[in-house]
Each structure stands twice: as C-alpha cells, then as structure tokens.
Scaffold this motif. Structure first.
Motif, PDB file in Angstrom:
ATOM      1  N   ARG A  11      -1.192  81.498 -21.860  1.00 20.98           N
ATOM      2  CA  ARG A  11      -2.474  80.908 -22.206  1.00 20.98           C
ATOM      3  C   ARG A  11      -2.368  80.254 -23.565  1.00 20.98           C
ATOM      4  O   ARG A  11      -1.500  80.600 -24.362  1.00 20.98           O
ATOM      5  N   ARG A  12      -3.231  79.297 -23.820  1.00 25.81           N
ATOM      6  CA  ARG A  12      -3.257  78.667 -25.126  1.00 25.81           C
ATOM      7  C   ARG A  12      -4.360  79.315 -25.956  1.00 25.81           C
ATOM      8  O   ARG A  12      -5.274  79.914 -25.411  1.00 25.81           O
ATOM      9  N   SER A  13      -4.205  79.208 -27.250  1.00 30.22           N
ATOM     10  CA  SER A  13      -5.226  79.820 -28.098  1.00 30.22           C
ATOM     11  C   SER A  13      -6.104  78.724 -28.690  1.00 30.22           C
ATOM     12  O   SER A  13      -5.717  77.567 -28.739  1.00 30.22           O
ATOM     13  N   HIS A  14      -7.291  79.110 -29.090  1.00 31.54           N
ATOM     14  CA  HIS A  14      -8.147  78.171 -29.819  1.00 31.54           C
ATOM     15  C   HIS A  14      -7.582  78.005 -31.222  1.00 31.54           C
ATOM     16  O   HIS A  14      -7.122  78.972 -31.817  1.00 31.54           O
ATOM     17  N   TYR A  15      -7.602  76.804 -31.731  1.00 30.90           N
ATOM     18  CA  TYR A  15      -7.001  76.627 -33.046  1.00 30.90           C
ATOM     19  C   TYR A  15      -7.694  75.534 -33.845  1.00 30.90           C
ATOM     20  O   TYR A  15      -8.403  74.692 -33.299  1.00 30.90           O
ATOM     21  N   ASP A  16      -7.461  75.595 -35.144  1.00 34.46           N
ATOM     22  CA  ASP A  16      -7.922  74.579 -36.094  1.00 34.46           C
ATOM     23  C   ASP A  16      -6.695  74.040 -36.813  1.00 34.46           C
ATOM     24  O   ASP A  16      -5.762  74.789 -37.083  1.00 34.46           O
ATOM     25  N   ARG A  27      -4.778  77.389 -37.948  1.00 37.25           N
ATOM     26  CA  ARG A  27      -5.396  78.688 -37.746  1.00 37.25           C
ATOM     27  C   ARG A  27      -5.497  78.892 -36.241  1.00 37.25           C
ATOM     28  O   ARG A  27      -6.154  78.103 -35.562  1.00 37.25           O
ATOM     29  N   GLU A  29      -6.320  81.506 -33.049  1.00 38.52           N
ATOM     30  CA  GLU A  29      -6.940  82.777 -32.665  1.00 38.52           C
ATOM     31  C   GLU A  29      -6.133  83.404 -31.538  1.00 38.52           C
ATOM     32  O   GLU A  29      -6.035  82.855 -30.451  1.00 38.52           O
ATOM     33  N   PRO A  31      -6.244  86.981 -30.174  1.00 36.11           N
ATOM     34  CA  PRO A  31      -6.652  88.391 -30.105  1.00 36.11           C
ATOM     35  C   PRO A  31      -5.672  89.213 -29.272  1.00 36.11           C
ATOM     36  O   PRO A  31      -5.209  88.755 -28.223  1.00 36.11           O
ATOM     37  N   ARG A  53       1.058  89.654 -26.157  1.00 32.16           N
ATOM     38  CA  ARG A  53      -0.064  90.571 -26.285  1.00 32.16           C
ATOM     39  C   ARG A  53       0.366  91.994 -25.954  1.00 32.16           C
ATOM     40  O   ARG A  53       1.282  92.194 -25.155  1.00 32.16           O
ATOM     41  N   ILE A  67     -11.107  88.425 -19.648  1.00 30.55           N
ATOM     42  CA  ILE A  67     -10.047  88.207 -20.625  1.00 30.55           C
ATOM     43  C   ILE A  67      -8.780  87.785 -19.894  1.00 30.55           C
ATOM     44  O   ILE A  67      -8.325  88.475 -18.984  1.00 30.55           O
ATOM     45  N   HIS A  68      -8.254  86.660 -20.291  1.00 26.92           N
ATOM     46  CA  HIS A  68      -7.011  86.155 -19.699  1.00 26.92           C
ATOM     47  C   HIS A  68      -5.875  87.083 -20.118  1.00 26.92           C
ATOM     48  O   HIS A  68      -5.656  87.297 -21.309  1.00 26.92           O
ATOM     49  N   MET A  74       2.169  78.227 -27.633  1.00 30.56           N
ATOM     50  CA  MET A  74       1.730  76.924 -28.125  1.00 30.56           C
ATOM     51  C   MET A  74       2.954  76.163 -28.617  1.00 30.56           C
ATOM     52  O   MET A  74       3.854  76.742 -29.214  1.00 30.56           O
ATOM     53  N   GLU A  75       2.975  74.871 -28.343  1.00 29.74           N
ATOM     54  CA  GLU A  75       4.072  74.030 -28.823  1.00 29.74           C
ATOM     55  C   GLU A  75       3.494  72.808 -29.521  1.00 29.74           C
ATOM     56  O   GLU A  75       2.555  72.197 -29.025  1.00 29.74           O
ATOM     57  N   TYR A  76       4.054  72.505 -30.655  1.00 29.91           N
ATOM     58  CA  TYR A  76       3.608  71.332 -31.399  1.00 29.91           C
ATOM     59  C   TYR A  76       4.820  70.520 -31.809  1.00 29.91           C
ATOM     60  O   TYR A  76       5.895  71.071 -32.007  1.00 29.91           O
TER      61      TYR A  76
ATOM     62  N   THR B   4       1.291  66.426 -32.379  1.00 36.47           N
ATOM     63  CA  THR B   4       1.097  66.191 -30.960  1.00 36.47           C
ATOM     64  C   THR B   4       1.172  67.522 -30.243  1.00 36.47           C
ATOM     65  O   THR B   4       2.037  68.336 -30.528  1.00 36.47           O
ATOM     66  N   SER B   6       1.836  69.571 -26.889  1.00 34.52           N
ATOM     67  CA  SER B   6       2.509  69.287 -25.632  1.00 34.52           C
ATOM     68  C   SER B   6       2.027  70.150 -24.479  1.00 34.52           C
ATOM     69  O   SER B   6       2.343  69.892 -23.332  1.00 34.52           O
ATOM     70  N   ALA B  48     -15.044  86.904 -24.549  1.00 37.10           N
ATOM     71  CA  ALA B  48     -14.608  87.404 -23.241  1.00 37.10           C
ATOM     72  C   ALA B  48     -14.584  88.931 -23.234  1.00 37.10           C
ATOM     73  O   ALA B  48     -14.226  89.569 -24.218  1.00 37.10           O
ATOM     74  N   ASP B  50     -13.838  92.562 -20.778  1.00 38.17           N
ATOM     75  CA  ASP B  50     -13.325  93.246 -19.593  1.00 38.17           C
ATOM     76  C   ASP B  50     -14.052  94.581 -19.461  1.00 38.17           C
ATOM     77  O   ASP B  50     -14.254  95.259 -20.466  1.00 38.17           O
ATOM     78  N   LYS B 100      -8.062  69.065 -35.997  1.00 39.21           N
ATOM     79  CA  LYS B 100      -8.477  69.752 -34.789  1.00 39.21           C
ATOM     80  C   LYS B 100      -9.399  70.879 -35.196  1.00 39.21           C
ATOM     81  O   LYS B 100      -9.135  71.575 -36.156  1.00 39.21           O
ATOM     82  N   GLU B 102     -11.417  73.856 -33.144  1.00 39.76           N
ATOM     83  CA  GLU B 102     -11.863  74.471 -31.896  1.00 39.76           C
ATOM     84  C   GLU B 102     -12.527  75.810 -32.132  1.00 39.76           C
ATOM     85  O   GLU B 102     -13.269  76.278 -31.285  1.00 39.76           O
ATOM     86  N   THR B 103     -12.203  76.432 -33.243  1.00 37.85           N
ATOM     87  CA  THR B 103     -12.736  77.774 -33.448  1.00 37.85           C
ATOM     88  C   THR B 103     -14.187  77.675 -33.881  1.00 37.85           C
ATOM     89  O   THR B 103     -14.662  76.631 -34.300  1.00 37.85           O
ATOM     90  N   ASN B 129      -6.244  94.174 -34.105  1.00 37.75           N
ATOM     91  CA  ASN B 129      -5.705  92.843 -33.844  1.00 37.75           C
ATOM     92  C   ASN B 129      -6.728  91.926 -33.175  1.00 37.75           C
ATOM     93  O   ASN B 129      -6.403  91.156 -32.276  1.00 37.75           O
TER      94      ASN B 129
END
Lengths: 116, 152
Positions: A11-16, A27, A29, A31, A53, A67-68, A74-76, B4, B6, B48, B50, B100, B102-103, B129
């Motif tokens: 999964r990808r994370s939310h980021y700034d 940054r 996230e 969890p 995780r 929850i996934h 992540m790759e940049y 970028t 990917s 989210a 569970d 960017k 998103e948070t 965590n």
C-alpha cells in the motif's frame, strides 16, 4: 529491493513534500511501522521506502475491516539537486520524516553587490 | 527540482463515490450492529478501524499516525465506543513551497456501536507507532460457555 509483482499487498502512504531553504522535507504517514521494519534505500536516482508493518495477530470474527493490511512501499525519482550524502530520516508515532539536503549547486546563494 | 512518483495513483472516481454513498444509505436500513463503512454522521475525516470479535473480547484497532496519547480521547458510554481526537499541526507548514500535500490536520470522531455485555471497567488501550489498539473484554455472562454433558 523487493519485486512489486511478487508483493501485491503493498500500500502507499499519505505524504507531504515541502521545500525548505536548504532541503526538501518529506513526511509520510505509516501507522504500524516501527524502526526495525523501515528500510530506506537510494539506488542511483531512485529513492525507495519500504515500511514493514507489525503483523496483526488478531484472531476471531472480523466485524469491521477497513485497515489495509499490506506493507508500505513508495518509490520516488530524485534528481541531481538532492545531495545523496545528506539524507536524514526520523520515525515517530507512525510518521516518517525524511530530510533530503539540497546539493550545494542549487542552494540559494547571496551575492554581495559592491558599489564602486 | 523534480520529484516523480512511480507508484500508480488512484484518481478520484466520482462514480465510486456515488456507489459508496449508495452503499452507506443501504447499510442504514440493514440492522447491523456495526457500520459497514465509515459512519455517515461522523465527521469528514475518519481514520480506518478494524474490529474483531473473539469469544473473550472485542479488539479494536485504529490508524492514528502522528498523534500522541494526549490528543486522543476514547470513551465508552452505554454501548457506543467513541474515538475522538485532534491531529495537531506541527507548525512547520507556514509559508513554504509545497510539492504535495495529502496529510490532514484537524479533529475527528469515530463512533462504533457495540453489543451489550462489555466490561467497561476493564477496557485497555495502547498507542504504538501510530496505531491505537483497544481491548474490550466481554462480561462473564456473555461469553460462550461450554457445558459438558456426562453420558451415562
């Protein structure tokens, strides 16, 4: 690096991403990821962040499942403006902060004007 | 400066949004104890969650990255579990150039209706965590009991 095709439950994370005067600050996230599960690699122009995780061991009937369960990946692509030698990472409360230092060539430089 | 990404990105899909709204409305008419998705009346940001039931207890997990214990408020009143909190801005985001964003910052609330029979004095919670884990033990009389029948 793990092969994405092999690991489908990523999964990808939310980021700034923001720019500071001498660095790029990311940054992310993540969890449920602790320090030992985190793997940050720079391979050439690629910045790869893997966050494994802590496996959930809950047993029973699932009543709500939002929850996934996958690990973070992540790759940049980073270009020459990033100084590969000055990348700092900190993880706290499930938030990864990466400070990517800008290389000397792109840092803003003040030019003194001398009046004659 | 070029950044970028990917990994594939999910584009906002209005059809999916419409379908999920339909699902939420449908789920209001179903007499489920637990909401099928995010509560319709919760505030716009819903972390989210569970929920797992086993014979002894209910286990609730919630993703709360970047939040400290002091920012989170967990309450059980009657049979409703409420996870409330505020994600505070760390104060580093003024007047900067963003590539960017998103948070999210602000307050949130999740309410989870629970069946009766929870030992509300013995609820335990831990935050590690960025994951909140709650254990809600069932009362003795609700736990399934095994009665052995002697065969003569």
């Amino acid at each position: 690096m793990k092969n994405i095709e092999e690991k489908k439950d990523l999964r990808r994370s939310h980021y700034d991403i923001r720019e500071e005067t001498e660095s790029i600050v990311m940054r992310l996230e993540m969890p449920g990821v602790n320090k030992s599960g985190l793997n940050i690699n720079v391979e050439g122009d690629k910045l790869v962040i893997d966050g494994q995780r802590i496996k959930d061991t809950k047993k029973g009937d699932w009543l709500v499942h939002e929850i996934h369960p996958g690990d973070f990946h992540m790759e940049y692509t980073i270009d020459k403006t990033i100084d590969r030698g000055s990348i700092e990472a900190a993880l706290s409360q499930g938030v990864l902060t990466l400070i990517l230092g800008l290389s000397e060539a792109v840092k803003p430089r003040k030019i003194e004007v001398i009046s004659k | 400066m070029e950044l970028t990404k990917s990994s594939p990105r999910k584009a906002p899909d209005s059809w999916n949004n419409l379908m999920s709204l339909q699902q939420e409305i449908n789920s209001l008419f179903e007499n489920d104890f637990f909401p099928a998705s995010d509560g319709l009346f919760d505030r716009n940001y819903s972390p989210a969650v569970d929920v797992v039931e086993n014979p002894d207890e209910y286990l609730v997990s919630c993703e709360l990255p970047g939040m400290a214990e002091a920012d989170i408020d967990v309450q059980v009143t009657d049979n409703v579990l409420t996870i409330k909190g505020e994600k505070k801005n760390d104060g580093t985001d003024t007047g900067k150039r963003w590539y960017k964003r998103e948070t999210w910052y602000g307050s949130f609330q999740r309410t989870i209706p629970l069946p009766s029979g929870i030992e509300s004095d013995k609820i335990r919670g831990e935050l590690e965590n960025g994951m909140l884990r709650l254990t809600l033990p069932k009362r003795e009389e609700v736990k399934p009991k095994q009665i052995s029948v002697k065969v003569k």
